[in-house]
Design a protein around this motif. Structure first.
Motif, PDB file in Angstrom:
ATOM      1  N   VAL A  22     -32.952  -5.349  31.540  1.00 29.49           N
ATOM      2  CA  VAL A  22     -31.742  -6.060  31.120  1.00 29.49           C
ATOM      3  C   VAL A  22     -30.531  -5.135  31.185  1.00 29.49           C
ATOM      4  O   VAL A  22     -29.436  -5.549  31.579  1.00 29.49           O
ATOM      5  CB  VAL A  22     -31.924  -6.641  29.708  1.00 29.49           C
ATOM      6  CG1 VAL A  22     -30.615  -7.211  29.183  1.00 29.49           C
ATOM      7  CG2 VAL A  22     -32.994  -7.724  29.709  1.00 29.49           C
TER       8      VAL A  22
ATOM      9  N   VAL B 157     -35.202 -10.101  37.553  1.00 28.91           N
ATOM     10  CA  VAL B 157     -35.551 -10.744  36.276  1.00 28.91           C
ATOM     11  C   VAL B 157     -36.670 -11.758  36.489  1.00 28.91           C
ATOM     12  O   VAL B 157     -37.598 -11.866  35.676  1.00 28.91           O
ATOM     13  CB  VAL B 157     -34.308 -11.422  35.660  1.00 28.91           C
ATOM     14  CG1 VAL B 157     -34.694 -12.171  34.381  1.00 28.91           C
ATOM     15  CG2 VAL B 157     -33.230 -10.393  35.350  1.00 28.91           C
TER      16      VAL B 157
ATOM     17  N   THR C 172     -33.662 -13.773  27.489  1.00 27.82           N
ATOM     18  CA  THR C 172     -33.724 -13.401  28.901  1.00 27.82           C
ATOM     19  C   THR C 172     -34.029 -14.615  29.769  1.00 27.82           C
ATOM     20  O   THR C 172     -33.453 -14.781  30.850  1.00 27.82           O
ATOM     21  CB  THR C 172     -34.793 -12.311  29.120  1.00 27.82           C
ATOM     22  OG1 THR C 172     -34.488 -11.172  28.309  1.00 27.82           O
ATOM     23  CG2 THR C 172     -34.842 -11.887  30.575  1.00 27.82           C
TER      24      THR C 172
ATOM     25  N   TYR D  46     -27.465 -12.155  28.499  1.00 28.28           N
ATOM     26  CA  TYR D  46     -28.196 -10.910  28.781  1.00 28.28           C
ATOM     27  C   TYR D  46     -27.810  -9.825  27.767  1.00 28.28           C
ATOM     28  O   TYR D  46     -28.658  -9.009  27.363  1.00 28.28           O
ATOM     29  CB  TYR D  46     -27.884 -10.411  30.185  1.00 28.28           C
ATOM     30  CG  TYR D  46     -28.681 -11.065  31.293  1.00 28.28           C
ATOM     31  CD1 TYR D  46     -30.072 -11.183  31.211  1.00 28.28           C
ATOM     32  CD2 TYR D  46     -28.052 -11.549  32.437  1.00 28.28           C
ATOM     33  CE1 TYR D  46     -30.798 -11.768  32.239  1.00 28.28           C
ATOM     34  CE2 TYR D  46     -28.775 -12.139  33.463  1.00 28.28           C
ATOM     35  CZ  TYR D  46     -30.136 -12.250  33.358  1.00 28.28           C
ATOM     36  OH  TYR D  46     -30.861 -12.835  34.373  1.00 28.28           O
TER      37      TYR D  46
ATOM     38  N   ALA E   8     -29.738 -10.453  24.726  1.00 30.47           N
ATOM     39  CA  ALA E   8     -31.124 -10.028  24.963  1.00 30.47           C
ATOM     40  C   ALA E   8     -31.243  -8.508  24.886  1.00 30.47           C
ATOM     41  O   ALA E   8     -32.222  -7.975  24.363  1.00 30.47           O
ATOM     42  CB  ALA E   8     -31.596 -10.531  26.329  1.00 30.47           C
TER      43      ALA E   8
END
Length: 361
Positions: free
Chosen positions: A177, A156, A118, A26, A29
């Motif tokens: 995120v 998510v 992600t 994450y 990302a």
């Protein structure tokens, strides 16, 4: 320690490894999303939009260009492509911006990398939640740590589902995120609880129904809250442009977001869609309370704040249909309603003692 206990302990440890691995991905990302916005701000679309004035906007619509055809040597007159992310002074008829990537190939590349990372982190996240469930042999949301990790996973998942449905929501990626990292960081550092069985009152199939609905509702309401917050910034930005004022230091970013009207509509649709599920969550909790404690409603702090949250969202939905309460006023009410949801989870669980205190920290 018998074999079953050792297996459960191993699964719990593996769940922790997966959570930390998901957090690492994450983070990558998050960096890719930042790169997407940075390179997008350098786009020709953003620079052109920022340079448009009322006169040039009017002239752009009527400008013609002449090109020579490849065959026969003739000419043809074509309309110049019109890309406008701000309106003429004094108007608010603003189309959606080009998105997080800002129309650049490099920005779009980083955006695709961010989405791919992600997805990878989400798969690890799902694995962590599932292995936690296997380690305790029950629903993986019996305490605040488990609720937080599952909440982030569902948020998510909702975002990725919207992307799969071809919705223009990649602009949610960066705030999502960021929030997921904060949520998981708080979960593993402050809220972590070792795998354990629940108190007798929670041994019920209603744990699967009531709490799962609360998690899904909260995750979707979070996406609505993000859209509402961005709407307020974008609306202020459009108001400045309509008055002919300078857009400010974050103007290039705000111009790449969907128009204020689009953000407002998106948030409203999310909140209106999820509201019946939140209503069912409260009803399911009341039914479970009667089975566990012999009464449907006892004005426990958790019950009270669940009802306050319901009332706040009901007021928001009603305000949307009432003249004079659209736009920012309704948006502020929506953010207050989501604040009630957050306090219902963090504030009530941590600072107020009640029948739900067994959820633990």
């Amino acid at each position: 320690m018998n074999l079953a206990a050792e297996t459960n302990e191993s699964l719990a440890q593996f769940s922790n490894v997966l959570i930390y691995s998901a957090m690492a991905v994450y983070t990558l990302a998050f960096l890719a999303h930042i790169a997407e916005w940075v390179f997008g701000s350098r786009s020709a679309v953003g620079r052109t939009a920022a340079a448009i004035t009322a006169d040039s906007a009017a002239s752009t619509a009527s400008t013609k260009v002449t090109v020579r055809a490849a065959q026969g040597g003739g000419t043809a007159v074509l309309e110049r492509p019109k890309v406008v992310t701000r309106s003429a002074a004094g108007t608010r008829d603003v189309p959606d911006g080009p998105g997080a990537a800002g129309g650049t190939e490099q920005g779009d590349l980083y955006g695709r990398i961010a989405v791919g990372l992600t997805v990878l982190a989400f798969l690890m996240h799902v694995g962590a939640v599932l292995t936690r469930a296997l380690s305790v042999q029950r629903a993986p949301w019996g305490n605040m740590y488990e609720f937080s990790t599952t909440f982030a996973m569902v948020a998510v998942g909702a975002y990725l589902t919207l992307l799969v449905l071809k919705k223009n929501v990649r602009w949610i990626g960066l705030p999502l995120v960021t929030t997921v990292l904060l949520d998981l960081g708080l979960a593993v550092s402050v809220l972590y609880t070792d795998s354990a069985q629940l108190v007798p009152a929670l041994h019920s199939y209603w744990l699967w129904i009531h709490v799962s609905c609360a998690i899904i509702s909260g995750a979707c309401l979070y996406i609505g809250a993000v859209s509402t917050l961005l709407y307020l910034f974008r609306d202020r930005h459009e108001e400045k442009l309509a008055k002919g004022e300078e857009p400010g230091r974050f103007g290039s970013v705000l111009e790449r977001l969907p128009a204020a009207a689009t953000l407002d509509k998106f948030a409203y649709r999310i909140n209106a869609t999820v509201f019946p599920l939140w209503t069912f969550t409260i009803i399911a909790g009341a039914i479970w309370a009667e089975a566990a404690w012999g009464r449907y409603w006892g004005w426990d702090p958790k019950e009270v704040w669940s009802f306050i949250t319901w009332v706040a969202y009901a007021c928001y939905l009603h305000a949307r249909a009432t003249a004079g309460w659209k736009g920012r006023k309704a948006a502020y009410l929506a953010l207050i309603a989501f604040g009630c949801y957050l306090f219902n989870y963090y504030g009530v669980n941590i600072f107020i003692t009640g029948k739900h205190s067994y959820a633990g920290v």
